[in-house]
Design a protein around this motif. Structure first.
Motif, PDB file in Angstrom:
ATOM      1  N   LEU A 183       7.441  -2.284  -2.294  1.00  0.00           N
ATOM      2  CA  LEU A 183       8.597  -2.652  -1.824  1.00  0.00           C
ATOM      3  C   LEU A 183       8.556  -2.955  -0.360  1.00  0.00           C
ATOM      4  O   LEU A 183       9.597  -3.542   0.189  1.00  0.00           O
ATOM      5  N   LEU A 184       7.429  -2.513   0.319  1.00  0.00           N
ATOM      6  CA  LEU A 184       7.308  -2.778   1.848  1.00  0.00           C
ATOM      7  C   LEU A 184       6.869  -3.946   2.238  1.00  0.00           C
ATOM      8  O   LEU A 184       6.091  -4.771   1.608  1.00  0.00           O
ATOM      9  N   SER A 185       7.402  -4.509   3.254  1.00  0.00           N
ATOM     10  CA  SER A 185       7.214  -5.725   3.943  1.00  0.00           C
ATOM     11  C   SER A 185       6.230  -5.552   5.125  1.00  0.00           C
ATOM     12  O   SER A 185       6.362  -4.621   5.731  1.00  0.00           O
ATOM     13  N   ASP A 186       5.520  -6.838   5.500  1.00  0.00           N
ATOM     14  CA  ASP A 186       4.910  -6.599   6.695  1.00  0.00           C
ATOM     15  C   ASP A 186       5.540  -6.360   8.121  1.00  0.00           C
ATOM     16  O   ASP A 186       5.067  -6.419   9.119  1.00  0.00           O
ATOM     17  N   GLY A 194      -5.150   9.654   2.800  1.00  0.00           N
ATOM     18  CA  GLY A 194      -4.695   9.602   1.546  1.00  0.00           C
ATOM     19  C   GLY A 194      -3.521   8.359   1.501  1.00  0.00           C
ATOM     20  O   GLY A 194      -3.372   7.341   0.602  1.00  0.00           O
ATOM     21  N   ILE A 195      -2.628   8.517   2.514  1.00  0.00           N
ATOM     22  CA  ILE A 195      -1.346   7.548   2.441  1.00  0.00           C
ATOM     23  C   ILE A 195      -2.106   5.943   2.605  1.00  0.00           C
ATOM     24  O   ILE A 195      -1.748   5.319   2.226  1.00  0.00           O
ATOM     25  N   GLU A 196      -2.982   6.099   3.614  1.00  0.00           N
ATOM     26  CA  GLU A 196      -3.628   4.792   3.905  1.00  0.00           C
ATOM     27  C   GLU A 196      -4.078   4.191   2.945  1.00  0.00           C
ATOM     28  O   GLU A 196      -4.242   2.932   2.732  1.00  0.00           O
ATOM     29  N   LYS A 197      -4.687   4.769   1.943  1.00  0.00           N
ATOM     30  CA  LYS A 197      -5.435   4.537   0.840  1.00  0.00           C
ATOM     31  C   LYS A 197      -4.606   3.863  -0.147  1.00  0.00           C
ATOM     32  O   LYS A 197      -5.116   2.689  -0.843  1.00  0.00           O
ATOM     33  N   VAL A 198      -3.462   4.302  -0.236  1.00  0.00           N
ATOM     34  CA  VAL A 198      -2.515   3.888  -1.297  1.00  0.00           C
ATOM     35  C   VAL A 198      -1.265   2.722  -0.718  1.00  0.00           C
ATOM     36  O   VAL A 198      -0.815   1.840  -1.506  1.00  0.00           O
ATOM     37  N   ALA A 199      -1.425   2.657   0.842  1.00  0.00           N
ATOM     38  CA  ALA A 199      -0.202   1.704   1.250  1.00  0.00           C
ATOM     39  C   ALA A 199      -1.076   0.396   1.419  1.00  0.00           C
ATOM     40  O   ALA A 199      -2.105   0.135   1.527  1.00  0.00           O
ATOM     41  N   SER A 200      -0.080  -0.296   1.538  1.00  0.00           N
ATOM     42  CA  SER A 200      -0.480  -1.966   1.835  1.00  0.00           C
ATOM     43  C   SER A 200      -1.210  -2.109   3.166  1.00  0.00           C
ATOM     44  O   SER A 200      -0.856  -1.371   4.373  1.00  0.00           O
ATOM     45  N   ASP A 201      -2.249  -2.952   3.192  1.00  0.00           N
ATOM     46  CA  ASP A 201      -2.833  -3.287   4.502  1.00  0.00           C
ATOM     47  C   ASP A 201      -1.982  -3.899   5.490  1.00  0.00           C
ATOM     48  O   ASP A 201      -2.266  -3.741   6.746  1.00  0.00           O
ATOM     49  N   ARG A 202      -0.943  -4.458   5.313  1.00  0.00           N
ATOM     50  CA  ARG A 202      -0.060  -5.307   6.077  1.00  0.00           C
ATOM     51  C   ARG A 202       1.051  -4.284   6.648  1.00  0.00           C
ATOM     52  O   ARG A 202       1.792  -4.679   7.516  1.00  0.00           O
ATOM     53  N   VAL A 203       1.095  -3.215   6.190  1.00  0.00           N
ATOM     54  CA  VAL A 203       1.883  -2.025   6.606  1.00  0.00           C
ATOM     55  C   VAL A 203       1.451  -1.038   7.394  1.00  0.00           C
ATOM     56  O   VAL A 203       0.509  -0.313   6.754  1.00  0.00           O
TER      57      VAL A 203
END
Length: 168
Positions: A73-76, A107-116
């Motif tokens: 649901l997160l945008s860049d 851990g968060i960075e592994k599941v979060a989008s690279d664009r956020v």
């Protein structure tokens, strides 16, 4: 009424009723201090879509799974802020409880989008002091992220919360 906050604060929760209860508590506490603030409640998914800065303020053991659930649901043009450290307390005191990923943020960075971008913040402040509205902290808040995040993403911070300096 007294001062007015320039920011909207959205309290998110898996359960809307729980978010509404917390938002009401926060509004009441701010009103007692004559601060007019826009604080309202939404379910996590809606809150994530509507926020420009998403601060993950939950027990550290739930941070990764919660971020995973809202990532689509997160945008860049948003920023994800993690204040979680992974401390536990027992009779001997506080201890760092390293997660499998190395840190809560990793851990968060592994599941979060690279664009956020994922920014680490508030880890130098004790939760009790940070939540005490009568405590004038008189300290800087340390923000960390990758160089790329700092250079290309800092324009996303609300003007009143722009980082003031960087350590190379």
């Amino acid at each position: 009424m007294g001062p007015r906050s320039d920011h909207t604060v959205i309290i998110g929760s898996r359960e809307l009723k729980k978010a509404e209860t917390k938002a009401k508590e926060y509004r009441r506490e701010l009103q007692e201090r004559s601060i007019d603030a826009d604080v309202h409640a939404q379910e996590n998914e809606t809150a994530a879509e509507n926020a420009s800065v998403v601060v993950v303020i939950i027990p550290s053991e739930h941070a990764t799974s919660t971020v995973k659930s809202i990532t689509p649901l997160l945008s860049d043009d948003q920023i994800l802020v993690n204040p979680a450290v992974g401390m536990r307390q027992d009779t001997a005191g506080f201890h760092y409880d390293a997660p499998e990923a190395g840190s809560i943020t990793e851990g968060i960075e592994k599941v979060a989008s690279d664009r956020v971008p994922v920014i680490v913040a508030f880890q130098n402040l004790a939760a009790g002091a940070l939540s005490d509205l009568d405590d004038d902290l008189k300290t800087d808040v340390i923000l960390t992220g990758t160089r790329q995040q700092r250079n290309t993403r800092s324009k996303r911070w609300p003007r009143s919360a722009q980082p003031r300096g960087a350590i190379e």
